[in-house]
Write an enzyme that holds these catalytic residues in place. Structure first.
Site, PDB file in Angstrom:
ATOM      1  N   CYS A 160       5.465 -45.356   7.615  1.00  0.00           N
ATOM      2  CA  CYS A 160       6.899 -45.125   7.393  1.00  0.00           C
ATOM      3  C   CYS A 160       7.267 -43.640   7.330  1.00  0.00           C
ATOM      4  CB  CYS A 160       7.378 -45.856   6.148  1.00  0.00           C
ATOM      5  SG  CYS A 160       6.456 -45.494   4.648  1.00  0.00           S
ATOM      6  N   ASP A 357      16.208 -47.447   7.658  1.00  0.00           N
ATOM      7  CA  ASP A 357      14.947 -47.937   7.111  1.00  0.00           C
ATOM      8  C   ASP A 357      13.942 -48.202   8.227  1.00  0.00           C
ATOM      9  OD1 ASP A 357      12.971 -49.066   5.606  1.00  0.00           O
ATOM     10  OD2 ASP A 357      14.173 -50.703   4.794  1.00  0.00           O
ATOM     11  N   HIS A 359      11.157 -49.765   7.919  1.00  0.00           N
ATOM     12  CA  HIS A 359      10.260 -50.848   7.522  1.00  0.00           C
ATOM     13  C   HIS A 359      10.550 -52.180   8.198  1.00  0.00           C
ATOM     14  CE1 HIS A 359      10.046 -47.895   4.223  1.00  0.00           C
ATOM     15  NE2 HIS A 359       8.780 -48.240   4.189  1.00  0.00           N
TER      16      HIS A 359
END
Length: 473
Positions: A160, A357, A359
């Site tokens: 990430c 994000d 993820h």
């Protein structure tokens, strides 16, 4: 490294539930319950845009004990209302507050009831969402060629920080080649510049800024497939990769494919512990000169400023300063997030940050540099997530892009004004020059855990700063 939970929000609905009315009680009939469920679900999914998702503390997302009937549904809605999340079901003409949203140097007024007359602000959710969804979104991927000599064909659960850094650098390239006002076109063919940028972030060694090449460049800073890395090491990996990439391309065709100088800002004016990082104007000028092969003209420059703003949590004295950096026209946002879960923070409203994000797991795609009809949908996101600013990890890095000398001077002026507001605790400072200092730590002491201690050596032969100390402020 794990996905930040959140709740989706629909931008438009006239349903009473979407306006925050009371949830059905446990005594509601089955028919009323069914209608209520249908209403709220239609509110959430009635639009291609999900306006906001918010991160809550992990305790708010523990699995619920099974309940049946209207009681479970009422309990769910009451929980949303109690956690302040009901606003996420409001329509597109509504916003969390009437406060301005600052997004990568641009101001948006999301409230339909309180429009700003300021020329610095743009009104309307549609304009903000178009801007947000035009930003390059880079996420976990699976199914790419193995990284180096490892067996990793996916970066799920560990990549990430790499992905967040790719997003920040991708925005710098978009701003450079296409301008801050660029928005993703609704029609193909796309521009060669846009497709070329996406190609550089593909997941193979053939792509200049791939996860494969970043890990290779950052080996000496602890980057490795399967391991998480901190913001400082990530910035240094980019510095190494850009330098190596430029040297390779100049040897082959006389041109580099990174169109700007890169300055990783760290260390104080004397290289001693306890000071804020210093943006040195002379260092920036030397980097631009080197980029231009000895010419004195100023070049575009990307500044990365890694910081540690506290121990276990963000020191609240830095919150107003971090918020103000998003008002800089040169803003590229922040690499940061919850501990162990890096995100790309690109905006702020009140005391909440807005982020993209990384993820989400997607299949690896290969976008050829000359394929102007490519499907680029996996590189864009229309879901805005938010997080309380005081919950972000104190280890972070701020990015800025300055197009020319005037832009850099404007950045320095704004940064100096920010220092004046810091009450003795600035994020970073600006000085004309710095003095080299003695070596304090060996380079071998550095690691990729975000708490690296590096040498302070002044300028090296390439005009770049040596490995400088990175301290807790």
């Amino acid at each position: 490294m794990t996905s930040l939970p959140g709740r989706g929000v629909s931008p438009s609905s006239s349903d009473p539930l979407c306006e925050g009315n009371a949830a059905p009680s446990s005594s509601s009939s089955g028919q009323d319950l069914k209608q209520s469920k249908n209403s709220i679900l239609s509110c959430v999914f009635s639009s291609p845009f999900s306006i906001f998702e918010a991160h809550q503390d992990s305790s708010a997302h523990r699995p619920l004990k099974p309940h049946s009937g209207s009681y479970a549904w009422s309990r769910f809605l009451r929980r949303i209302a109690c956690t302040g999340s009901m606003w996420r079901f409001l329509g597109a003409s509504k916003a969390l507050t009437s406060s301005d949203v600052w997004f990568l140097g641009k101001c948006y007024k999301l409230s339909s009831e309180e429009l700003s007359n300021s020329s610095d602000c743009e009104s309307g959710n549609a304009a903000f969402l178009e801007d947000f969804s035009s930003r390059i979104w880079i996420t976990y991927r699976k199914g790419f060629d193995a990284i180096s000599d490892s067996k990793y064909t996916s970066d799920v659960n560990w990549g990430c920080m790499v992905r967040s850094s790719q997003m920040l650098v991708a925005q710098a390239l978009i701003f450079h080649h296409l301008g801050r006002s660029w928005r993703k076109p609704s029609q193909k063919p796309y521009s060669p510049e846009y497709i070329g940028i996406l190609h550089m972030f593909g997941d193979s060694e053939a792509c200049a800024f791939s996860i494969h090449n970043l890990l290779q460049a950052g080996k000496s800073y602890g980057l490795a497939a399967g391991s998480w890395v901190g913001p400082y090491a990530m910035c240094r990996a980019w510095q190494t990769l850009v330098r190596t990439n430029r040297e390779h391309h100049e040897a082959v065709d006389g041109n580099g494919n990174f169109p700007m100088a890169l300055y990783v800002v760290s260390g104080d004016e004397d290289g001693e512990r306890g000071g804020a990082p210093v943006v040195c104007i002379d260092v920036a000028a030397q980097l631009c000169c080197d980029f231009n092969k000895g010419q004195s003209t100023w070049s575009p420059i990307l500044l990365l400023v890694p910081l540690v703003l506290g121990l276990d949590k963000l020191n609240p004295r830095y919150i107003p300063l971090l918020k103000e950096t998003f008002t800089f026209p040169q803003s590229l946002g922040i690499l940061g997030g919850k501990p162990g879960t890096s995100t790309y923070v690109a905006g702020v409203q009140d005391d909440r940050v807005l982020y993209l994000d990384p993820h989400e797991v997607q299949l690896a795609v290969d976008i050829a540099a000359d394929n102007l009809e490519a499907d680029t949908s996996s590189y864009h996101c229309s879901t805005v997530r938010d997080l309380a600013l005081d919950l972000i990890d104190p280890s972070l890095a701020i990015g800025f892009y300055c197009r020319d000398k005037d832009d850099f001077d404007d950045f320095c002026s704004r940064a100096s004004e920010l220092v004046d507001k810091a009450n003795g605790a600035p994020l970073f400072t600006v000085m004309q020059s710095v003095q080299p200092s003695k070596q304090m730590y060996n380079e071998e002491s550095s690691s990729g855990d975000g708490m690296d201690i590096i040498n302070v050596e002044g300028l090296d032969g390439s005009g770049e700063t040596g490995e400088e100390e990175w301290q807790i402020l």
